[in-house]
Design a protein around this motif. Structure first.
Motif, PDB file in Angstrom:
ATOM      1  N   ASP A 418       0.810  -1.224   0.000  1.00  0.00           N
ATOM      2  CA  ASP A 418       0.000   0.000   0.000  1.00  0.00           C
ATOM      3  C   ASP A 418       0.845   1.278   0.000  1.00  0.00           C
ATOM      4  OD1 ASP A 418      -2.382  -1.467   0.035  1.00  0.00           O
ATOM      5  OD2 ASP A 418      -2.326  -1.642   2.212  1.00  0.00           O
ATOM      6  N   THR A 419       2.096   1.166  -0.406  1.00  0.00           N
ATOM      7  CA  THR A 419       2.923   2.349  -0.575  1.00  0.00           C
ATOM      8  C   THR A 419       2.933   2.748  -2.052  1.00  0.00           C
ATOM      9  OG1 THR A 419       4.925   1.022  -0.895  1.00  0.00           O
ATOM     10  CG2 THR A 419       4.414   1.723   1.359  1.00  0.00           C
ATOM     11  N   LEU A 420       3.483   3.903  -2.354  1.00  0.00           N
ATOM     12  CA  LEU A 420       3.534   4.367  -3.740  1.00  0.00           C
ATOM     13  C   LEU A 420       4.198   3.342  -4.646  1.00  0.00           C
ATOM     14  CD1 LEU A 420       3.262   6.571  -5.935  1.00  0.00           C
ATOM     15  CD2 LEU A 420       5.443   7.508  -5.125  1.00  0.00           C
ATOM     16  N   PHE A 421       5.332   2.810  -4.215  1.00  0.00           N
ATOM     17  CA  PHE A 421       6.052   1.848  -5.054  1.00  0.00           C
ATOM     18  C   PHE A 421       5.220   0.588  -5.281  1.00  0.00           C
ATOM     19  CE2 PHE A 421      10.669   3.313  -3.984  1.00  0.00           C
ATOM     20  CZ  PHE A 421      10.365   4.557  -4.521  1.00  0.00           C
ATOM     21  N   ASP A 422       4.546   0.112  -4.237  1.00  0.00           N
ATOM     22  CA  ASP A 422       3.735  -1.098  -4.346  1.00  0.00           C
ATOM     23  C   ASP A 422       2.513  -0.867  -5.225  1.00  0.00           C
ATOM     24  OD1 ASP A 422       2.686  -3.764  -3.548  1.00  0.00           O
ATOM     25  OD2 ASP A 422       1.178  -2.531  -2.534  1.00  0.00           O
ATOM     26  N   LEU A 423       1.825   0.240  -5.011  1.00  0.00           N
ATOM     27  CA  LEU A 423       0.609   0.523  -5.775  1.00  0.00           C
ATOM     28  C   LEU A 423       0.918   0.711  -7.257  1.00  0.00           C
ATOM     29  CD1 LEU A 423      -1.066   2.993  -3.268  1.00  0.00           C
ATOM     30  CD2 LEU A 423      -1.791   0.636  -3.739  1.00  0.00           C
ATOM     31  N   PHE A 424       2.027   1.392  -7.567  1.00  0.00           N
ATOM     32  CA  PHE A 424       2.397   1.613  -8.965  1.00  0.00           C
ATOM     33  C   PHE A 424       2.764   0.290  -9.630  1.00  0.00           C
ATOM     34  CE2 PHE A 424       5.432   2.664 -12.338  1.00  0.00           C
ATOM     35  CZ  PHE A 424       4.695   3.602 -13.060  1.00  0.00           C
ATOM     36  N   LEU A 425       3.558  -0.519  -8.943  1.00  0.00           N
ATOM     37  CA  LEU A 425       3.948  -1.818  -9.488  1.00  0.00           C
ATOM     38  C   LEU A 425       2.725  -2.699  -9.724  1.00  0.00           C
ATOM     39  CD1 LEU A 425       6.354  -3.666 -10.213  1.00  0.00           C
ATOM     40  CD2 LEU A 425       6.369  -4.411  -7.827  1.00  0.00           C
ATOM     41  N   THR A 426       1.788  -2.717  -8.771  1.00  0.00           N
ATOM     42  CA  THR A 426       0.568  -3.525  -8.905  1.00  0.00           C
ATOM     43  C   THR A 426      -0.272  -3.049 -10.080  1.00  0.00           C
ATOM     44  OG1 THR A 426       0.545  -3.916  -6.520  1.00  0.00           O
ATOM     45  CG2 THR A 426      -1.513  -4.277  -7.718  1.00  0.00           C
ATOM     46  N   GLU A 427      -0.354  -1.730 -10.262  1.00  0.00           N
ATOM     47  CA  GLU A 427      -1.174  -1.162 -11.331  1.00  0.00           C
ATOM     48  C   GLU A 427      -0.657  -1.557 -12.708  1.00  0.00           C
ATOM     49  OE1 GLU A 427      -4.239   0.902 -13.102  1.00  0.00           O
ATOM     50  OE2 GLU A 427      -3.980   0.770 -10.920  1.00  0.00           O
ATOM     51  N   PHE A 428       0.669  -1.626 -12.868  1.00  0.00           N
ATOM     52  CA  PHE A 428       1.220  -1.824 -14.204  1.00  0.00           C
ATOM     53  C   PHE A 428       1.680  -3.248 -14.509  1.00  0.00           C
ATOM     54  CE2 PHE A 428       1.173   2.712 -14.274  1.00  0.00           C
ATOM     55  CZ  PHE A 428       1.103   3.046 -15.616  1.00  0.00           C
ATOM     56  N   LYS A 429       1.753  -4.106 -13.495  1.00  0.00           N
ATOM     57  CA  LYS A 429       2.292  -5.440 -13.784  1.00  0.00           C
ATOM     58  C   LYS A 429       1.350  -6.279 -14.641  1.00  0.00           C
ATOM     59  CE  LYS A 429       0.704  -7.736  -9.543  1.00  0.00           C
ATOM     60  NZ  LYS A 429       1.157  -8.413  -8.300  1.00  0.00           N
ATOM     61  N   ASN A 430       0.057  -5.929 -14.654  1.00  0.00           N
ATOM     62  CA  ASN A 430      -0.904  -6.681 -15.458  1.00  0.00           C
ATOM     63  C   ASN A 430      -1.199  -6.032 -16.807  1.00  0.00           C
ATOM     64  OD1 ASN A 430      -1.273  -8.662 -13.432  1.00  0.00           O
ATOM     65  ND2 ASN A 430      -2.712  -7.319 -12.348  1.00  0.00           N
ATOM     66  N   GLN A 431      -0.473  -4.956 -17.119  1.00  0.00           N
ATOM     67  CA  GLN A 431      -0.728  -4.270 -18.383  1.00  0.00           C
ATOM     68  C   GLN A 431       0.179  -4.743 -19.516  1.00  0.00           C
ATOM     69  OE1 GLN A 431      -1.171  -0.040 -18.247  1.00  0.00           O
ATOM     70  NE2 GLN A 431      -2.222  -0.023 -16.283  1.00  0.00           N
ATOM     71  N   GLY A 432       1.058  -5.723 -19.219  1.00  0.00           N
ATOM     72  CA  GLY A 432       1.988  -6.183 -20.248  1.00  0.00           C
ATOM     73  C   GLY A 432       3.145  -5.216 -20.381  1.00  0.00           C
ATOM     74  N   GLY A 433       4.090  -5.581 -21.210  1.00  0.00           N
ATOM     75  CA  GLY A 433       5.244  -4.721 -21.390  1.00  0.00           C
ATOM     76  C   GLY A 433       6.280  -4.937 -20.309  1.00  0.00           C
ATOM     77  N   SER A 434       7.252  -4.039 -20.268  1.00  0.00           N
ATOM     78  CA  SER A 434       8.383  -4.177 -19.357  1.00  0.00           C
ATOM     79  C   SER A 434       8.541  -2.915 -18.532  1.00  0.00           C
ATOM     80  CB  SER A 434       9.670  -4.454 -20.156  1.00  0.00           C
ATOM     81  OG  SER A 434      10.799  -4.411 -19.345  1.00  0.00           O
ATOM     82  N   LEU A 435       8.577  -3.063 -17.202  1.00  0.00           N
ATOM     83  CA  LEU A 435       8.790  -1.950 -16.297  1.00  0.00           C
ATOM     84  C   LEU A 435      10.162  -2.124 -15.667  1.00  0.00           C
ATOM     85  CD1 LEU A 435       7.316   0.549 -15.072  1.00  0.00           C
ATOM     86  CD2 LEU A 435       6.662  -0.933 -13.166  1.00  0.00           C
ATOM     87  N   GLN A 436      11.080  -1.171 -15.944  1.00  0.00           N
ATOM     88  CA  GLN A 436      12.446  -1.286 -15.454  1.00  0.00           C
ATOM     89  C   GLN A 436      12.548  -0.877 -13.988  1.00  0.00           C
ATOM     90  OE1 GLN A 436      15.424   0.492 -17.939  1.00  0.00           O
ATOM     91  NE2 GLN A 436      14.629  -0.410 -19.808  1.00  0.00           N
ATOM     92  N   VAL A 437      13.636  -1.294 -13.363  1.00  0.00           N
ATOM     93  CA  VAL A 437      13.906  -0.934 -11.969  1.00  0.00           C
ATOM     94  C   VAL A 437      13.940   0.584 -11.839  1.00  0.00           C
ATOM     95  CG1 VAL A 437      15.609  -1.097 -10.114  1.00  0.00           C
ATOM     96  CG2 VAL A 437      15.225  -3.041 -11.636  1.00  0.00           C
TER      97      VAL A 437
END
Length: 656
Positions: A418-437
């Motif tokens: 429930d932090t910014l990093f967690d919420l952002f990662l959760t939002e985009f991990k199911n959208q496909g593509g690649s999210l870099q560190v």
């Protein structure tokens, strides 16, 4: 009995610290005197060193052991090629050891080499003892900018494949020219053609009251992260948009490694006007018809991606919609054309041209700007009402500091819920593509922290263009700072931006987009940059809605209790050359909270040597006392909401 051959290698004196921190536990390599950089008892450990020159030569000390006393000669070879001269080394009869200062061979600055060195220890009779060691040493310009001495040179900067490695094998002998050409040809960067927004510096166009000695910060580690990757890059095709400010400050920093920074300035020119046809970094004509007419991809219309501008790089000279530079930044190099000439400023520009140092600044305006008066009598753009003149060129001292990213070594996916990093990662991990560190570091203003994510969307068809999306989250100390940054970006958009609301804007429709918005209760400002998608397209709107959802959720949980600290207080005074330890014991309320940190010491009185975090989340810092006097130490911890905790100490450093 110990084996014969090389026992140890020592750097007798160091030029400056080298620091390894990007995506790793922070380690600084430095000593106030001699430093052992290889020892046979730790044969796999390599300690990089920036060597201090003596009369233009670079030495290392090598300690060897031989089978018997006598006169020997030692030579080192890397990949079969000598890196030292044959050096006499007498072996003492009692210890059967000997030490000699050995001159390293080099042909041009800067230089460095690393790898396995084979050492031939030859007796006068011809008997040969061979040893293999590891070594990583660098020879750089002296003096270096003060920020390299105060913070250390990022090891990743010295190891860049496109620059330092390529220079080592290049037939070119002029480092300045080499850097400009390599920057200009770096396929990972391209000019931002819709509004000229910067990415790797906090420089902003000066007002009438601005000082020309104002601080100019270079985000060199964000650039290294984008170019080389925090860990291993997943691709080599991702492009990052840059403007002239970015390219100038990066060029200044790179050049300072091999040419004294005292000969370098940054130059700012406003007004500029219409550009004479020139190449732009990373840009090529893409339309087949336009390319046939402009096969070398010259540009006289730099914002061809902007609303209303012609959509080709090279347009009609008198096209009423032709775009112009409002201002421009480049580097000045003081040099003499011949040994008998006085030094004069020459232009270095890896953004447009390129200009590699053959053009004097007095000739810059008439060479690079289209000065035809008829172009400015009825200007299509307000910022092109007047062409630039030589008198408009304002020199700056140069880059004043580096923005350093210092992240604790953690699993990218393991963040507090429930932090910014967690919420952002959760939002985009199911959208496909690649999210870099993400890159986490000090912000583009002194009162902000930033997290930068690079996202490569999944291509749905072969017809889809390669896209790069950059999300920047800035967290400010105050609403005022956040809104001032928002208004600054709004002004930079030039033409009236598209407004979703008073706190959410986009640049006009063009190739590549920019979306900017903020959330007042959180003091967070977000920018979304795209290489292809327009600012009001469906993809951009979808990404912006995702971020809005993240921030709306964060507002509901942002008051979650942060872990408290128990501080192991450092000593009130230490002797010069001693270690200053600082320990932070984290209460186990929420494991994994602190993601990164920054450490600043006044007047370079102490140097951060090591920062680490253990399995219990306890953090330890070690500083080296360098100068007699008062060392004011400030540590800032950064959490997963880009929240900060400030800690300050004062330590007296004595001479004994």
């Amino acid at each position: 009995m110990a084996s014969n051959g090389v026992i140890s290698i020592t750097a007798p004196e160091l030029l400056c610290p080298i620091v390894s921190a990007i995506g790793k536990s922070m380690q600084c390599y430095y000593a106030t005197g001699a430093m052992v950089i290889w020892h046979r008892d730790r044969a796999d450990e390599v300690i990089p060193a920036a060597l201090q020159p003596t009369d233009g030569k670079y030495f290392i000390q090598v300690l060897v052991q031989a089978p018997k006393a006598g006169a020997y000669t030692l030579i080192g070879k890397l990949n079969g090629k000598p890196i030292t001269l044959p050096t006499p080394i007498p072996i003492e009869p009692t210890s059967l050891t000997g030490t000699s200062e050995i001159v390293l061979l080099y042909s041009k600055l800067p230089w460095g080499f690393g790898g396995v060195v084979t050492w031939d220890l030859a007796e006068a009779s011809g008997d040969l003892t061979q040893t293999q060691t590891k070594i990583e040493v660098y020879a750089l310009a002296s003096p270096l900018p003060s920020f390299f001495h105060d913070r250390g040179i990022p090891l990743d900067l010295l190891r860049t494949r496109w620059y330092m490695d390529a220079w080592r094998i290049s037939v070119k002998t002029d480092w300045v020219e080499f850097v400009v050409e390599r920057l200009f040809d770096d396929s990972r960067m391209e000019y931002e053609v819709f509004s000229g927004a910067s990415r790797y510096t906090d420089f902003a166009p000066p007002s009438a009251s601005s000082s020309l000695d104002a601080d100019i910060i270079c985000w060199i580690e964000l650039w290294l992260s984008d170019m080389e990757g925090l860990f291993a890059r997943k691709d080599t095709t991702t492009k990052y948009s840059v403007n002239c400010y970015d390219v100038a400050v990066i060029a200044w920093v790179l050049i300072s490694l091999g040419r004294s920074y005292t000969k370098l300035n940054l130059a700012y020119l406003k007004p500029y006007g219409f550009l004479n046809p020139a190449a732009l970094i990373g840009r090529k004509e893409t339309d087949p018809t336009a390319l046939a007419k402009n096969p070398t991809s010259l540009c006289n219309n730099p914002f061809y991606g902007g609303v209303g501008a012609p959509k080709t790089m090279l347009c009609g000279r008198f096209d009423l919609n032709r775009s112009a530079f409002g201002n421009h930044m480049f580097v000045l190099l003081q040099k003499a054309a011949s040994p008998t000439d006085a030094e004069m400023p020459y232009v270095l520009d890896a953004c447009a041209g390129p200009q590699t140092g053959s053009l004097q600044v007095v000739d810059y305006v008439k060479t690079c700007i289209d000065l035809d008066p008829s172009l400015y009598s009825s200007p299509p753009k307000s910022h092109a009402s007047t062409p630039g003149a030589f008198s408009n060129i304002q020199p700056y001292q140069g880059v004043s500091d580096l923005a350093i990213s210092t992240s604790f070594l953690r699993n990218f996916l393991d963040v507090p819920k429930d932090t910014l990093f967690d919420l952002f990662l959760t939002e985009f991990k199911n959208q496909g593509g690649s999210l870099q560190v993400p890159f986490v570091g000090s912000g583009a203003t002194k009162d902000s922290v930033v997290a930068t994510y690079t996202y490569t969307p999944e291509k749905l068809s072969l017809a889809d263009k390669d896209e790069t999306v950059t999300f920047n989250f800035y967290r400010f100390e105050s609403d005022y700072g956040m809104q001032a940054a928002f208004l600054s970006r709004k002004r930079r958009m030039g033409t009236k931006p598209f407004e979703y609301s008073s706190s959410d804007i986009a640049n006009p429709i063009c190739n590549g987009g920019l979306r900017v918005f903020y959330k007042t209760p959180l003091k967070i400002l977000v920018t979304i940059d795209t290489a292809e998608a327009t600012s009001v397209s469906d993809p951009m709107n979808a990404w912006a809605k995702s971020v809005h959802r993240v921030l709306d959720q964060l507002r509901k949980v942002e008051d979650i209790y942060r872990p408290s600290l128990s501080i192991v207080i450092p000593p009130k005074s230490v002797a010069i050359g001693s270690t200053i330890p600082i320990g932070l014991e984290i209460q186990p309320t929420r494991k994994g909270w602190w993601r990164g940190y920054s450490a600043v010491v006044s007047n370079g009185a102490a140097l951060l040597m090591k920062a680490s975090i253990n399995d219990q989340d306890d953090i330890s810092f070690e500083f080296l006392a360098l100068k007699v006097g008062l060392a004011s130490i400030k540590i800032t911890l950064v959490g997963p909401n880009l929240d900060r905790r400030y800690l300050k100490w004062a330590v007296v450093i004595t001479d004994k």
